[in-house]
Design an enzyme around this catalytic site. Structure first.
Site, PDB file in Angstrom:
ATOM      1  N   HIS B  78      10.717  87.316  -9.003  1.00  0.00           N
ATOM      2  CA  HIS B  78      11.164  88.190  -7.918  1.00  0.00           C
ATOM      3  C   HIS B  78      12.207  87.461  -7.079  1.00  0.00           C
ATOM      4  N   ASP B 107      45.610  93.076  -9.257  1.00  0.00           N
ATOM      5  CA  ASP B 107      44.330  92.823  -9.924  1.00  0.00           C
ATOM      6  C   ASP B 107      43.844  91.466  -9.442  1.00  0.00           C
ATOM      7  N   TRP B 143      10.730  80.211  -6.658  1.00  0.00           N
ATOM      8  CA  TRP B 143      12.180  80.233  -6.889  1.00  0.00           C
ATOM      9  C   TRP B 143      12.804  78.909  -6.479  1.00  0.00           C
ATOM     10  N   SER B 172      28.968  82.075 -11.420  1.00  0.00           N
ATOM     11  CA  SER B 172      29.357  82.080 -10.011  1.00  0.00           C
ATOM     12  C   SER B 172      30.591  81.235  -9.777  1.00  0.00           C
ATOM     13  N   HIS B 255      20.480  75.835   1.098  1.00  0.00           N
ATOM     14  CA  HIS B 255      20.813  76.406   2.391  1.00  0.00           C
ATOM     15  C   HIS B 255      22.180  77.073   2.410  1.00  0.00           C
ATOM     16  N   GLU B 257      23.472  78.430   0.072  1.00  0.00           N
ATOM     17  CA  GLU B 257      23.203  79.636  -0.700  1.00  0.00           C
ATOM     18  C   GLU B 257      22.761  80.799   0.191  1.00  0.00           C
ATOM     19  N   TYR B 259      23.589  81.400   3.168  1.00  0.00           N
ATOM     20  CA  TYR B 259      24.758  81.954   3.863  1.00  0.00           C
ATOM     21  C   TYR B 259      25.685  82.663   2.903  1.00  0.00           C
ATOM     22  N   SER B 270      31.563  94.228   9.734  1.00  0.00           N
ATOM     23  CA  SER B 270      32.672  94.209  10.688  1.00  0.00           C
ATOM     24  C   SER B 270      33.604  95.395  10.451  1.00  0.00           C
ATOM     25  N   HIS B 304      15.952  71.392   6.949  1.00  0.00           N
ATOM     26  CA  HIS B 304      15.020  72.183   7.770  1.00  0.00           C
ATOM     27  C   HIS B 304      14.007  72.936   6.916  1.00  0.00           C
ATOM     28  N   HIS B 305      14.217  72.934   5.610  1.00  0.00           N
ATOM     29  CA  HIS B 305      13.198  73.507   4.716  1.00  0.00           C
ATOM     30  C   HIS B 305      12.135  72.479   4.379  1.00  0.00           C
ATOM     31  N   THR B 330      26.731  82.355  14.998  1.00  0.00           N
ATOM     32  CA  THR B 330      26.149  83.635  14.606  1.00  0.00           C
ATOM     33  C   THR B 330      26.022  84.555  15.813  1.00  0.00           C
ATOM     34  N   LYS B 333      29.171  86.218  16.590  1.00  0.00           N
ATOM     35  CA  LYS B 333      29.437  87.389  15.752  1.00  0.00           C
ATOM     36  C   LYS B 333      28.673  88.595  16.251  1.00  0.00           C
ATOM     37  N   ARG B 452       1.913  81.439   2.238  1.00  0.00           N
ATOM     38  CA  ARG B 452       2.635  82.255   1.268  1.00  0.00           C
ATOM     39  C   ARG B 452       2.274  81.826  -0.146  1.00  0.00           C
TER      40      ARG B 452
HETATM   41  C1  HEA Z   1      17.500  89.204  -1.596  1.00  0.00           C
HETATM   42  C2  HEA Z   1      16.361  88.828  -1.798  1.00  0.00           C
HETATM   43  C3  HEA Z   1      15.071  89.589  -1.702  1.00  0.00           C
HETATM   44  C4  HEA Z   1      14.807  90.937  -1.597  1.00  0.00           C
HETATM   45  C5  HEA Z   1      15.785  92.077  -1.556  1.00  0.00           C
HETATM   46  C6  HEA Z   1      13.386  91.068  -1.541  1.00  0.00           C
HETATM   47  C7  HEA Z   1      12.730  92.290  -1.453  1.00  0.00           C
HETATM   48  C8  HEA Z   1      11.338  92.426  -1.323  1.00  0.00           C
HETATM   49  N1  HEA Z   1      10.419  91.407  -1.296  1.00  0.00           N
HETATM   50 FE1  HEA Z   1      10.826  89.432  -1.575  1.00  0.00          FE
HETATM   51  N2  HEA Z   1      11.213  87.457  -1.810  1.00  0.00           N
HETATM   52  C9  HEA Z   1      12.452  86.885  -1.924  1.00  0.00           C
HETATM   53  C10 HEA Z   1      13.670  87.537  -1.854  1.00  0.00           C
HETATM   54  C11 HEA Z   1      13.802  88.908  -1.722  1.00  0.00           C
HETATM   55  N3  HEA Z   1      12.792  89.825  -1.617  1.00  0.00           N
HETATM   56  C12 HEA Z   1      12.341  85.474  -2.134  1.00  0.00           C
HETATM   57  C13 HEA Z   1      13.491  84.485  -2.299  1.00  0.00           C
HETATM   58  C14 HEA Z   1      10.970  85.196  -2.121  1.00  0.00           C
HETATM   59  C15 HEA Z   1      10.304  83.849  -2.276  1.00  0.00           C
HETATM   60  C16 HEA Z   1       9.842  83.638  -3.655  1.00  0.00           C
HETATM   61  C17 HEA Z   1       9.093  82.363  -3.763  1.00  0.00           C
HETATM   62  O1  HEA Z   1       8.210  82.117  -2.933  1.00  0.00           O
HETATM   63  O2  HEA Z   1       9.388  81.593  -4.678  1.00  0.00           O
HETATM   64  C18 HEA Z   1      10.290  86.470  -1.908  1.00  0.00           C
HETATM   65  C19 HEA Z   1       8.909  86.603  -1.809  1.00  0.00           C
HETATM   66  C20 HEA Z   1       8.267  87.790  -1.492  1.00  0.00           C
HETATM   67  C21 HEA Z   1       6.906  87.888  -1.126  1.00  0.00           C
HETATM   68  C22 HEA Z   1       5.971  86.725  -0.926  1.00  0.00           C
HETATM   69  C23 HEA Z   1       5.067  86.509  -2.028  1.00  0.00           C
HETATM   70  C24 HEA Z   1       4.253  85.301  -1.783  1.00  0.00           C
HETATM   71  O3  HEA Z   1       4.692  84.385  -1.087  1.00  0.00           O
HETATM   72  O4  HEA Z   1       3.126  85.276  -2.301  1.00  0.00           O
HETATM   73  C25 HEA Z   1       6.629  89.214  -0.908  1.00  0.00           C
HETATM   74  C26 HEA Z   1       5.309  89.753  -0.513  1.00  0.00           C
HETATM   75  O5  HEA Z   1       5.185  90.769  -0.014  1.00  0.00           O
HETATM   76  C27 HEA Z   1       7.846  89.943  -1.135  1.00  0.00           C
HETATM   77  C28 HEA Z   1       7.988  91.310  -1.007  1.00  0.00           C
HETATM   78  C29 HEA Z   1       9.208  91.982  -1.120  1.00  0.00           C
HETATM   79  C30 HEA Z   1       9.328  93.413  -1.037  1.00  0.00           C
HETATM   80  C31 HEA Z   1       8.209  94.388  -0.859  1.00  0.00           C
HETATM   81  C32 HEA Z   1      10.672  93.702  -1.175  1.00  0.00           C
HETATM   82  C33 HEA Z   1      11.309  95.070  -1.167  1.00  0.00           C
HETATM   83  O6  HEA Z   1      12.355  95.098  -0.256  1.00  0.00           O
HETATM   84  C34 HEA Z   1      11.793  95.450  -2.544  1.00  0.00           C
HETATM   85  C35 HEA Z   1      12.208  96.906  -2.560  1.00  0.00           C
HETATM   86  C36 HEA Z   1      12.909  97.318  -3.795  1.00  0.00           C
HETATM   87  C37 HEA Z   1      12.367  98.005  -4.787  1.00  0.00           C
HETATM   88  C38 HEA Z   1      10.938  98.353  -4.801  1.00  0.00           C
HETATM   89  C39 HEA Z   1      13.169  98.358  -5.986  1.00  0.00           C
HETATM   90  C40 HEA Z   1      13.621  99.759  -6.100  1.00  0.00           C
HETATM   91  C41 HEA Z   1      12.652 100.792  -6.535  1.00  0.00           C
HETATM   92  C42 HEA Z   1      12.021 100.897  -7.725  1.00  0.00           C
HETATM   93  C43 HEA Z   1      12.035  99.870  -8.806  1.00  0.00           C
HETATM   94  C44 HEA Z   1      11.225 102.070  -8.008  1.00  0.00           C
HETATM   95  C45 HEA Z   1       9.781 101.810  -8.260  1.00  0.00           C
HETATM   96  C46 HEA Z   1       9.049 101.726  -6.989  1.00  0.00           C
HETATM   97  C47 HEA Z   1       7.727 101.925  -6.854  1.00  0.00           C
HETATM   98  C48 HEA Z   1       6.813 102.097  -8.014  1.00  0.00           C
HETATM   99  C49 HEA Z   1       7.091 101.956  -5.495  1.00  0.00           C
HETATM  100  N4  HEA Z   1       8.831  89.046  -1.485  1.00  0.00           N
HETATM  101  C1  HEA Z   2      20.575  85.514   4.272  1.00  0.00           C
HETATM  102  C2  HEA Z   2      19.778  84.568   4.339  1.00  0.00           C
HETATM  103  C3  HEA Z   2      19.385  83.732   5.510  1.00  0.00           C
HETATM  104  C4  HEA Z   2      19.984  83.564   6.741  1.00  0.00           C
HETATM  105  C5  HEA Z   2      21.231  84.202   7.266  1.00  0.00           C
HETATM  106  C6  HEA Z   2      19.161  82.630   7.449  1.00  0.00           C
HETATM  107  C7  HEA Z   2      19.452  82.190   8.734  1.00  0.00           C
HETATM  108  C8  HEA Z   2      18.756  81.184   9.395  1.00  0.00           C
HETATM  109  N1  HEA Z   2      17.627  80.545   8.937  1.00  0.00           N
HETATM  110 FE1  HEA Z   2      16.650  80.950   7.214  1.00  0.00          FE
HETATM  111  N2  HEA Z   2      15.809  81.154   5.366  1.00  0.00           N
HETATM  112  C9  HEA Z   2      16.241  81.975   4.365  1.00  0.00           C
HETATM  113  C10 HEA Z   2      17.341  82.814   4.409  1.00  0.00           C
HETATM  114  C11 HEA Z   2      18.209  82.899   5.497  1.00  0.00           C
HETATM  115  N3  HEA Z   2      18.092  82.243   6.678  1.00  0.00           N
HETATM  116  C12 HEA Z   2      15.382  81.883   3.223  1.00  0.00           C
HETATM  117  C13 HEA Z   2      15.540  82.639   1.913  1.00  0.00           C
HETATM  118  C14 HEA Z   2      14.385  80.965   3.567  1.00  0.00           C
HETATM  119  C15 HEA Z   2      13.158  80.540   2.762  1.00  0.00           C
HETATM  120  C16 HEA Z   2      13.404  79.826   1.513  1.00  0.00           C
HETATM  121  C17 HEA Z   2      12.098  79.511   0.842  1.00  0.00           C
HETATM  122  O1  HEA Z   2      11.409  78.585   1.284  1.00  0.00           O
HETATM  123  O2  HEA Z   2      11.747  80.203  -0.135  1.00  0.00           O
HETATM  124  C18 HEA Z   2      14.702  80.515   4.916  1.00  0.00           C
HETATM  125  C19 HEA Z   2      13.958  79.552   5.584  1.00  0.00           C
HETATM  126  C20 HEA Z   2      14.347  79.002   6.800  1.00  0.00           C
HETATM  127  C21 HEA Z   2      13.736  77.835   7.361  1.00  0.00           C
HETATM  128  C22 HEA Z   2      12.624  77.005   6.726  1.00  0.00           C
HETATM  129  C23 HEA Z   2      11.302  77.476   7.140  1.00  0.00           C
HETATM  130  C24 HEA Z   2      10.214  76.800   6.440  1.00  0.00           C
HETATM  131  O3  HEA Z   2      10.127  76.885   5.209  1.00  0.00           O
HETATM  132  O4  HEA Z   2       9.415  76.178   7.139  1.00  0.00           O
HETATM  133  C25 HEA Z   2      14.368  77.596   8.565  1.00  0.00           C
HETATM  134  C26 HEA Z   2      14.054  76.472   9.475  1.00  0.00           C
HETATM  135  O5  HEA Z   2      14.804  76.053  10.232  1.00  0.00           O
HETATM  136  C27 HEA Z   2      15.383  78.624   8.713  1.00  0.00           C
HETATM  137  C28 HEA Z   2      16.248  78.717   9.788  1.00  0.00           C
HETATM  138  C29 HEA Z   2      17.304  79.619   9.863  1.00  0.00           C
HETATM  139  C30 HEA Z   2      18.232  79.667  10.995  1.00  0.00           C
HETATM  140  C31 HEA Z   2      18.187  78.836  12.232  1.00  0.00           C
HETATM  141  C32 HEA Z   2      19.142  80.653  10.682  1.00  0.00           C
HETATM  142  C33 HEA Z   2      20.330  81.046  11.533  1.00  0.00           C
HETATM  143  O6  HEA Z   2      21.481  81.171  10.751  1.00  0.00           O
HETATM  144  C34 HEA Z   2      20.092  82.320  12.291  1.00  0.00           C
HETATM  145  C35 HEA Z   2      21.119  82.540  13.372  1.00  0.00           C
HETATM  146  C36 HEA Z   2      21.008  83.872  14.034  1.00  0.00           C
HETATM  147  C37 HEA Z   2      20.518  84.111  15.259  1.00  0.00           C
HETATM  148  C38 HEA Z   2      19.935  83.022  16.094  1.00  0.00           C
HETATM  149  C39 HEA Z   2      20.441  85.495  15.819  1.00  0.00           C
HETATM  150  C40 HEA Z   2      21.669  86.026  16.490  1.00  0.00           C
HETATM  151  C41 HEA Z   2      22.115  85.228  17.650  1.00  0.00           C
HETATM  152  C42 HEA Z   2      22.129  85.676  18.935  1.00  0.00           C
HETATM  153  C43 HEA Z   2      21.713  87.019  19.296  1.00  0.00           C
HETATM  154  C44 HEA Z   2      22.694  84.761  19.917  1.00  0.00           C
HETATM  155  C45 HEA Z   2      21.763  84.268  20.964  1.00  0.00           C
HETATM  156  C46 HEA Z   2      20.688  83.411  20.437  1.00  0.00           C
HETATM  157  C47 HEA Z   2      20.415  82.173  20.889  1.00  0.00           C
HETATM  158  C48 HEA Z   2      21.320  81.334  21.699  1.00  0.00           C
HETATM  159  C49 HEA Z   2      19.085  81.577  20.547  1.00  0.00           C
HETATM  160  N4  HEA Z   2      15.338  79.463   7.632  1.00  0.00           N
HETATM  161 CU   LIG Z   3      18.023  77.098   5.324  1.00  0.00          CU
END
Ligand code: HEA
Ligand code: HEA
Ligand SMILES: [Cu+2]
Ligand code: CUA
Lengths: 378, 527, 300
Positions: B78, B107, B143, B172, B255, B257, B259, B270, B304-305, B330, B333, B452
């Protein structure tokens, strides 16, 4: 459209009020039971409220924009596209808010990392999928396995209150003493977490991480392994029992005594039935995870024991596997974890159960053989 | 136009070739964009279906429908499929379609390589998915595939997983080289950097991030391969290595990734907010600088992860501070978007609805990210559902909503037909509500202590998990509506004008709808 | 060179999909072959061979196509600029690939090995590895029974013995070859084809000598020094860094060989020799990597 909107409104209200039905403890972090955990909790609440305020301002302003500037007949949108002073202002403002959050966080961090020696030092080793605790001063050592039985997990029996959060032997610590944990792992990375102590440290094979706690109230505290460590990662709870220092002394002595008793048992004469019965129990707690109840395993990773050539015909090799483990595979050494009796019993069990009918080189294994193996190695 | 070209390629000035070979052999950026978008949609459904399995298993405590082992495979795939299969290809697809049109290029710069970078994606995912049917089952180590769970203790299919990741990386990298080269080299005369549309800007920087970090991921999996099969000891302390080394390398990629998965969405949003507020974007210059700062900072925050792996305290503090800094650009923005709406004349067509929801819900996700950045507090948050809540908020109502908004915005330009606005709005409201039902309660269970990546959980988490699962099912079903809306607009619907949206700005709105197969063979002049 | 202002967009082409097919075969072939390493009777490597056949044929036809198009004058300056940029960014991606390995080396040397050996902030790890001492190169691994450390290492033996030290000659070869290829390019730009050919051949000789010496070094390592992939972290980083570098040298040498052959057959003009230029950038890139590598892998 109106109807749809009403339904949506109702749904939103329901969701928003959900937390109200649940208790506070079910929706927020626990303040825990020691100074560090309370400090972290306070830090959490501080940053939480800052974030809530920022969030509320942003979302509130957004609602205002949506309402106030929706398109009307003949309105003229403004055409400005920047305002350097304003932009500078909020950039600086963000920086100030962040500084306000960073300062207390830094101090808490330093306290959490304080690494002084403890009154009691405990080496915690993560294994797939159980924890081992060794009291470095007292030479007490044991394993702690999940004790929730399979029927509960398979929805056959009703689930107990501490479903999945209970173990056969909890870690016991005295109150009001500084306890230092040395955390490591034997196979893959695990992570030892007790929310009430605010201790979460990864257990890295080959390295040691440290953490400490000092608990001022007696009680039982539960946590879990929090690093994905294979298929039974979800079944690897941590249970800590804090008792008064006097009770702790008693417990340590009991443990030492039990160890001596165990050793005496190897001398006893065992019947096949006795061994088989003990072995079955040992198998259920220690082996089913991989080799399964029916002994079929989960090939190709976890081999079947039922019908295994090795189990049936090579007693010496099987003893060696149990005592040494298999390098590079999930099969670990049970030499420390199980007593001689248990090991002999479980081997006997595997040689007899599931239609296995081992007769080569004597059908059963007696504890003495295990002891001999151990002594030969020395 | 030179004679050479006419004689060389007879289909050049006409429409596309017929039949399947059109798609197999194509060098046209619009065709390739379409391929990417459909592929990503397929992957969204596949990854979504896996999420549904996860949610069904977690519906109630106790073992429900799958074994713990299979649960881990679902979880891993997933994550992988959503990240590498759904979000990234969707952005590349949009880039293919839109960037040449936005900058007035005929193109992409390297069209044949463009085709290659698409077609190796199905190869990579085909192989990844086929591991499910091989001995040992699919990848099951999350993942993030931390060693040694993914090396010494992995199923034998990990070899195929490693090569699949290599191929995804190659795709990519080639895609990004193409995009960067297109943007740097093929802008219409007069389009200076500071006149470039923001989507193009975000992609320029994203592509740079991709070229910088995908090779690092390739390096990481190569080390895994060597450790598994050739006796090396990168991640094994017994030989002098360190399992934590893997995490450093992985997150050095990981990380940036995340962004990569959000910056193009910033660009899309925008444009949409600008168009539907009928006002020029506020603070274009600061937007560009903000994107660049986010990208630069993203290289120095990776650990930070890993706050709980036991880094020296200097490391903890350093990574905490740098991570917090990202909130500044951020925030700039977010405030710029709000200021763009301020004193505008806002209408609420579907793309705008999704964009507004994007800004609101991304802010929630960003703020929870900021909480995670506070290292000592992260000791309690790490690897709980609080993290899952955070990243789904930035990924689903963040990246996915951004993509959906972009699709609605540009759909009339692609198909020539308007989509069904009533259905679009229904899609929005259903998604908006169910996404919150799904992911908001995850904050609660996370704080209350639910780890999780577990297939079964303690009783006190039961109520919320049921709510979450129900929300997830609604959200999933709603996306079927999205598919229907797209199909409908391909085959029917009101004819779209070239401008499509009242007052939309940018070169892509100067060509007809649907956009002709070849656009801008003579570059437009940008003033 | 053409002077038209339009950008050449190639017609649809079969080449990429064949390449994708080749890569699929490659992944399947490599995956099965590696997984079957301990099964001597496995035939999986045939898939791998087929994959190489497909990939090399595609390369052949693809470059052939590009050269033909270029000769027909279909490429504008702008398109050539695209090629240049494409190559530059590709080299940048390669730099980042090596960066991962340098990062690994730096991390183990600065953190992991000292910690395991009981130095620095996490020195307590030494509890698990009694007797292990942190040295670099690591000659005795923490667990000698699993990873038998090397008997000797490749480190810089001091200036007195530098003549017996293969890496020294290797460095000499590679650095000189970077010079000779530059001379060749200049010669080409001046229109002096004979000198161009001569210096290209010199470059190739030096390049292949490097490959040969590297092979010799590996042979020494395996045969006399007990320095293998399995010799703990020193062997691991040593072979991965020098190995991937060596692999890139081979690639570069093949590219330059093809360019030289084309040169002999009359290809390239004064101001149109992108293929050669790309090859030479690549060559400079492997050279720079080598110098870094000598410093961190061999000397310090
Ligand atoms: C872009 C990335 C992305 C997106 C879009 C989603 C989308 C969703 N994610 Fe995902 N998720 C991750 C990235 C993402 N996730 C990642 C990186 C992890 C961590 C994995 C790891 O720990 O290694 C994670 C882990 C994760 C967990 C944690 C599992 C765990 O830690 O044990 C859960 C649990 O609820 C979850 C739920 C969902 C759900 C309900 C959606 C929904 O938004 C999905 C909705 C979309 C559809 C459902 C598809 C369209 C419809 C159909 C196919 C029709 C059929 C539908 C029905 C029969 C109802 N995700
Ligand atoms: C699109 C993807 C995306 C984005 C944009 C971000 C954005 C950010 N992420 Fe996230 N992050 C993930 C995807 C993303 N993350 C994923 C997939 C994981 C889990 C991976 C895994 O373990 O499987 C993760 C996990 C993750 C962790 C690790 C947690 C843990 O495992 O213990 C942390 C810790 O610092 C973190 C921090 C942040 C921060 C600080 C931002 C910042 O960029 C956010 C900045 C935005 C704002 C703050 C809001 C807007 C700002 C304002 C309104 C201004 C005013 C605010 C202040 C002055 C406070 N992220
Ligand atoms: Cu990060
Ligand atoms: Cu042990 Cu998870």
């Amino acid at each position: 459209m109106v109807l749809i909107k009403r339904i949506f409104a109702a749904l939103i209200t329901c969701c928003a009020s959900l937390p109200l039905f649940a208790g506070w403890g079910d929706v927020n972090m626990t303040p825990g039971v020691n100074a560090l955990s309370r400090e972290i909790f306070d830090l959490h609440m501080t940053i939480f409220w800052i974030c809530v305020v920022i969030g509320a301002l942003v979302l509130g302003f957004m609602v205002y924009l949506i309402v106030a500037f929706r398109k009307k007949e003949g309105d003229k949108p403004a055409q400005f596209d920047d305002h350097p002073v304003l932009e500078m202002t909020w950039t600086v403002l963000f920086a100030v808010i962040l500084a306000v959050m960073a300062i207390p966080a830094t101090f808490t961090m330093i306290r959490a990392y304080d690494d002084a020696e403890g009154d009691i030092n405990i080496l915690i080793t993560g294994h797939q999928w159980k924890w081992q605790y060794e009291y470095l001063e007292d030479e007490v050592s044991f394993f702690s396995n999940l004790s929730t039985d399979l029927d509960q997990r398979n929805n056959i029996a009703p689930k107990s209150d501490n479903y999945l959060l209970e173990v056969d032997e909890p870690l016991v610590i005295p109150t009001n003493k500084r306890i230092r944990f040395l955390i490591t792992a034997n196979d893959v990375i695990h992570s030892w977490w007790v929310p009430d102590f605010a201790v979460k440290q990864d257990a890295i094979p080959g390295f040691i991480n440290t953490a400490w706690t000092q608990v001022d109230e007696e009680g039982i505290f539960r946590g879990q392994c929090t690093e994905l460590c294979g298929q039974y990662h979800g079944y690897m709870p941590v249970v800590v029992k804090a008792v008064s220092p006097e009770d702790y002394e008693l417990w340590v002595n009991e443990k030492k005594e039990a160890k001596i008793q165990q050793a005496l048992l190897t001398e006893k004469l065992w019947s096949t039935e006795e061994l088989y019965e003990i072995g079955e129990g040992v198998y259920q707690t220690n082996c089913v995870a991989c080799h399964q109840v029916n002994g079929e395993g989960l090939p190709p990773v976890f081999p079947a024991l039922a019908g295994s050539d090795l189990v049936l015909n090579d007693k010496a090799k099987q003893i060696e596997i149990l005592m040494e483990g298999v390098q590079g595979a999930a099969m670990q050494s049970y030499a420390e974890q199980l007593s001689e009796v248990d090991i002999a019993a479980v081997i006997t069990y595997t040689r007899k159960a599931w239609g296995n009918d081992a007769s080569g080189d004597g059908e059963i294994v007696i504890p003495k053989e295990i002891l001999d193996y151990k002594n030969n190695k020395l | 136009m030179s004679a050479v070209i006419d004689s060389h390629s007879d289909d050049h000035h006409h429409g596309p070739a017929k039949g399947i070979t059109r798609w197999l052999y194509t060098t046209n950026h619009k065709d390739i964009g379409t391929l990417y978008l459909w592929f990503s949609f397929l992957m969204l459904f596949l990854g979504g279906a896996m999420a549904m399995v996860i949610r069904a298993e977690l519906f109630e405590p106790g073992s429900q429908i799958v074994s713990p082992e299979f649960y881990n495979q679902m979880l891993t795939n997933h994550g992988l499929i959503m990240v590498f299969g759904a979000v990234m290809p969707a952005f590349v697809g949009l880039a293919n379609w839109i960037i040449p049109m936005q900058i007035g290029a005929p193109d992409m710069a390297l069209p044949r390589m463009n085709n290659l970078s698409f077609w190796i994606l199905p190869v990579a995912f085909g192989i990844l998915i086929s591991t499910f049917f091989m001995e040992g089952g699919g990848p099951n180590f999350g993942w993030t595939f931390y060693a040694p769970l993914s090396t010494t203790y992995a199923p034998p299919t990990v070899t195929f997983f490693i090569f699949a990741v290599h191929i995804m990386g190659a795709s990519s990298i080639m895609g990004s080289i193409n995009i960067i080269t297109t943007i740097l080299n093929m802008r219409a005369p007069g389009m200076t950097f500071m006149k470039m549309p923001l989507f193009t800007w975000t992609w320029l920087i994203t592509a740079y991030l991709l070229i910088a970090v995908m090779p690092v991921l390739a390096g990481a999996v190569t080390m895994m391969l060597m450790d598994i099969h050739f006796g090396t000891s990168f991640f094994n302390a017994a030989g002098g290595g360190d399992p934590v080394l893997f995490q450093h390398i992985f997150w050095f990629f990981g990380h940036p990734e995340v962004y990569i998965m959000i910056l193009p969405a910033f660009g899309i949003v925008s444009h949409i907010i600008e168009t539907f507020s009928r006002k020029p974007i506020f603070g274009y210059t600061s937007m560009v600088y903000a994107i660049a700062s986010i990208a630069i900072l993203s290289f120095i925050v990776w650990a930070h992860h890993m706050f709980t792996v036991g880094m020296p305290i200097a490391g903890e503090l350093f990574f905490m501070y740098t991570t917090m800094l990202i909130a500044i650009p951020t925030g700039v923005k977010v405030f710029n978007w709000l200021s763009t709406m301020f004193k505008g004349s806002i209408s609420f067509e579907t793309p705008m609805l999704f964009s507004i929801a994007f800004v609101a819900l991304f802010t929630i996700g960003g703020l929870s990210g900021l909480m995670l950045a506070i290292a000592p507090a992260d000791f309690q948050y790490h690897d709980t559902y609080f993290v899952v809540a955070h990243f789904h908020y930035v990924l689903v109502p963040g990246a996915i909503f951004g993509i959906i908004a972009g699709v609605y915005y540009w759909l009339p330009k692609w198909t020539g037909n308007m989509y069904d606005e009533v259905l679009g709005k229904t899609h929005f409201w259903m998604s908006f509500i169910s996404v919150n039902i799904t992911f908001f309660p995850m904050h609660f269970v996370g704080l209350a202590g639910m780890p999780r990546r577990i297939p079964d959980y303690a009783l006190q988490f039961a109520d919320f998990n049921m709510v979450i699962s129900i929300g997830a099912f609604i959200f999933g079903l709603t996306q079927l509506l999205f598919l229907f809306i797209i199909l409908k607009s391909i085959f029917a619907g009101k004819q779209a004008t070239s401008e499509v949206w009242e007052g939309a700005k940018g070169l892509e709105w100067t060509v007809a709808s649907p956009a002709p197969y070849h656009t801008f063979e003579t570059p437009p002049e940008v003033k | 060179m053409s002077d038209q202002s339009s950008y050449f967009v190639p017609a649809s082409s079969r080449l990429p999909i064949w390449m994708a097919f080749g890569l699929m075969l490659f992944v399947l072939g490599a995956g099965y072959t590696i997984n079957d390493l301990d099964k001597p009777d496995s035939n999986s490597y045939w898939i791998l061979i087929a994959a190489f056949a497909v990939i090399f044929s595609v390369f052949f036809f693809w470059f052939g196509e590009v050269i033909k198009e270029n000769d027909k004058g279909m490429y504008s300056d702008q398109l050539n600029r695209s090629f240049v940029m494409g190559m530059q960014w590709f080299i940048f991606s390669e730099v980042m690939f090596f960066f991962a390995f340098f990062l690994a080396l730096g991390y183990v040397r600065i953190f992991a090995v000292p910690w395991l050996g009981g130095e620095g902030e996490k020195a307590i790890a030494n509890m698990l590895w009694p007797g292990f001492e942190a040295t670099w190169p690591v000659m005795q691994t923490p667990d000698q029974s699993l990873f038998q450390g090397p008997k000797e290492n490749m480190n810089f033996p001091g200036f007195a013995n530098v003549g017996h030290w293969l890496p020294f000659w290797n460095t000499l070869c590679l650095v000189t070859s970077s010079g000779t290829i530059t001379i060749a390019e200049h010669a080409l730009k001046k229109g002096n084809r004979n000198s161009f050919k001569f210096w290209m051949v010199m470059t190739l000789i030096l390049g292949y000598t490097f490959v040969y010496l590297q092979g010799l070094e590996y042979y020494e390592a395996y045969d006399h020094m007990g320095l293998t992939l399995g010799a703990g972290i020193y062997g691991t980083t040593f072979f991965l860094l020098t190995g991937f570098h060596g692999f890139h040298v081979c690639l570069g040498a093949i590219i330059l060989t093809i360019m030289t052959i084309r040169g002999f057959r009359g290809a390239f003009t004064k101001d149109d020799h992108f293929g050669l230029a790309a090859g030479s950038w690549y060559w400079h890139f492997v050279d720079v990597v080598w110098i870094l590598l000598v410093l961190v892998v061999y000397v310090f």
